[in-house]
Write a protein that holds these residues in place. Structure first.
Motif, PDB file in Angstrom:
ATOM      1  N   ASN A   1       0.815  -1.219   0.000  1.00  0.00           N
ATOM      2  CA  ASN A   1       0.000   0.000   0.000  1.00  0.00           C
ATOM      3  C   ASN A   1       0.846   1.266   0.000  1.00  0.00           C
ATOM      4  O   ASN A   1       0.311   2.366  -0.106  1.00  0.00           O
ATOM      5  CB  ASN A   1      -0.946   0.008   1.207  1.00  0.00           C
ATOM      6  CG  ASN A   1      -2.033  -1.042   1.066  1.00  0.00           C
ATOM      7  OD1 ASN A   1      -2.720  -1.112   0.058  1.00  0.00           O
ATOM      8  ND2 ASN A   1      -2.181  -1.877   2.077  1.00  0.00           N
ATOM      9  N   ASP A   2       2.183   1.118   0.118  1.00  0.00           N
ATOM     10  CA  ASP A   2       3.095   2.259   0.116  1.00  0.00           C
ATOM     11  C   ASP A   2       4.368   1.854  -0.623  1.00  0.00           C
ATOM     12  O   ASP A   2       5.148   1.036  -0.126  1.00  0.00           O
ATOM     13  CB  ASP A   2       3.414   2.678   1.552  1.00  0.00           C
ATOM     14  CG  ASP A   2       4.253   3.946   1.636  1.00  0.00           C
ATOM     15  OD1 ASP A   2       5.070   4.208   0.730  1.00  0.00           O
ATOM     16  OD2 ASP A   2       4.085   4.682   2.622  1.00  0.00           O
ATOM     17  N   VAL A  56      -3.403  -2.143  -6.114  1.00  0.00           N
ATOM     18  CA  VAL A  56      -4.228  -1.507  -5.084  1.00  0.00           C
ATOM     19  C   VAL A  56      -5.649  -1.330  -5.604  1.00  0.00           C
ATOM     20  O   VAL A  56      -5.871  -1.275  -6.811  1.00  0.00           O
ATOM     21  CB  VAL A  56      -3.642  -0.151  -4.621  1.00  0.00           C
ATOM     22  CG1 VAL A  56      -2.318  -0.349  -3.889  1.00  0.00           C
ATOM     23  CG2 VAL A  56      -3.468   0.815  -5.774  1.00  0.00           C
ATOM     24  N   THR A  91      -4.390   6.478  -3.080  1.00  0.00           N
ATOM     25  CA  THR A  91      -4.634   7.402  -1.972  1.00  0.00           C
ATOM     26  C   THR A  91      -3.604   8.526  -1.949  1.00  0.00           C
ATOM     27  O   THR A  91      -3.680   9.415  -1.112  1.00  0.00           O
ATOM     28  CB  THR A  91      -4.618   6.663  -0.622  1.00  0.00           C
ATOM     29  OG1 THR A  91      -3.349   6.037  -0.444  1.00  0.00           O
ATOM     30  CG2 THR A  91      -5.731   5.615  -0.566  1.00  0.00           C
ATOM     31  N   LYS A 135       0.990   5.540  -3.328  1.00  0.00           N
ATOM     32  CA  LYS A 135       0.243   4.986  -2.192  1.00  0.00           C
ATOM     33  C   LYS A 135      -1.146   4.538  -2.643  1.00  0.00           C
ATOM     34  O   LYS A 135      -1.716   5.112  -3.564  1.00  0.00           O
ATOM     35  CB  LYS A 135       0.092   6.021  -1.080  1.00  0.00           C
ATOM     36  CG  LYS A 135       1.399   6.446  -0.436  1.00  0.00           C
ATOM     37  CD  LYS A 135       1.150   7.463   0.648  1.00  0.00           C
ATOM     38  CE  LYS A 135       2.423   8.080   1.183  1.00  0.00           C
ATOM     39  NZ  LYS A 135       3.188   7.225   2.033  1.00  0.00           N
ATOM     40  N   SER A 193      -4.744   1.686  -1.326  1.00  0.00           N
ATOM     41  CA  SER A 193      -5.411   0.951  -0.248  1.00  0.00           C
ATOM     42  C   SER A 193      -5.936  -0.385  -0.762  1.00  0.00           C
ATOM     43  O   SER A 193      -6.083  -0.587  -1.970  1.00  0.00           O
ATOM     44  CB  SER A 193      -6.557   1.780   0.337  1.00  0.00           C
ATOM     45  OG  SER A 193      -7.548   1.997  -0.639  1.00  0.00           O
ATOM     46  N   SER A 194      -6.192  -1.272   0.181  1.00  0.00           N
ATOM     47  CA  SER A 194      -6.769  -2.603  -0.092  1.00  0.00           C
ATOM     48  C   SER A 194      -5.968  -3.383  -1.136  1.00  0.00           C
ATOM     49  O   SER A 194      -6.528  -3.956  -2.070  1.00  0.00           O
ATOM     50  CB  SER A 194      -8.230  -2.472  -0.518  1.00  0.00           C
ATOM     51  OG  SER A 194      -8.981  -1.824   0.475  1.00  0.00           O
ATOM     52  N   SER A 195      -4.649  -3.440  -0.933  1.00  0.00           N
ATOM     53  CA  SER A 195      -3.776  -4.121  -1.885  1.00  0.00           C
ATOM     54  C   SER A 195      -4.056  -5.626  -1.972  1.00  0.00           C
ATOM     55  O   SER A 195      -4.070  -6.187  -3.060  1.00  0.00           O
ATOM     56  CB  SER A 195      -2.310  -3.876  -1.531  1.00  0.00           C
ATOM     57  OG  SER A 195      -1.473  -4.426  -2.519  1.00  0.00           O
TER      58      SER A 195
END
Length: 136
Positions: free
Chosen positions: A79-80, A92, A96, A100, A102-104
């Motif tokens: 996620n990063d 992902v 974000t 970056k 989310s929810s990878s």
């Protein structure tokens, strides 16, 4: 089967959309382009063959074969990009920020269903990585 990864480059990271037959599968995050330097740069644009891979750390994920000047380039949960990737691709569910998302793990599962199904039918699966075309 050919998946298409359309990238947009930024100094802090690389954003992407991963599509199959013109339909969005997931978004991607990567490190910035730094001339293919190992562990700090995303990989060069091009076409790569995908294969299944298992490791204790990532469980089942994907491996990009024959990346010039690089070894073990994977598609795995992240996620990063700056803290979780060393040149690999993180799928992902949504972006974000630059590099970056989310929810990878959810995005990877969606991608694996598609790719593993094709591989189980003995299809060759490739990923074509390219710069995003900007409409003017």
């Amino acid at each position: 089967m050919v998946l298409v990864l359309n990238r947009t480059y930024f100094p802090e990271g690389t954003q992407g959309t991963l599509e199959w037959n013109g339909t969005l599968v997931c978004y991607t995050i990567e490190l910035p382009w730094l001339n293919n330097q190992q562990r700090v740069s995303c990989i060069p644009e091009g076409k790569y063959v995908l294969q299944k891979r298992f490791s204790p750390k990532f469980q089942w994920h994907l491996h990009l074969r024959n990346v010039p000047g690089r070894d073990l380039i994977l598609i795995h949960p992240a996620n990063d990009a700056k803290t979780e990737l060393l040149g690999c691709i993180g799928p992902v569910s949504k972006h974000t920020g630059i590099g970056k998302g989310s929810s990878s793990r959810k995005a990877l599962e969606k991608l694996k269903v598609l790719v593993y199904d094709a591989l189980d039918r003995n299809e060759v699966v490739k990923i074509s990585i390219q710069s995003k075309k900007v409409d003017v």
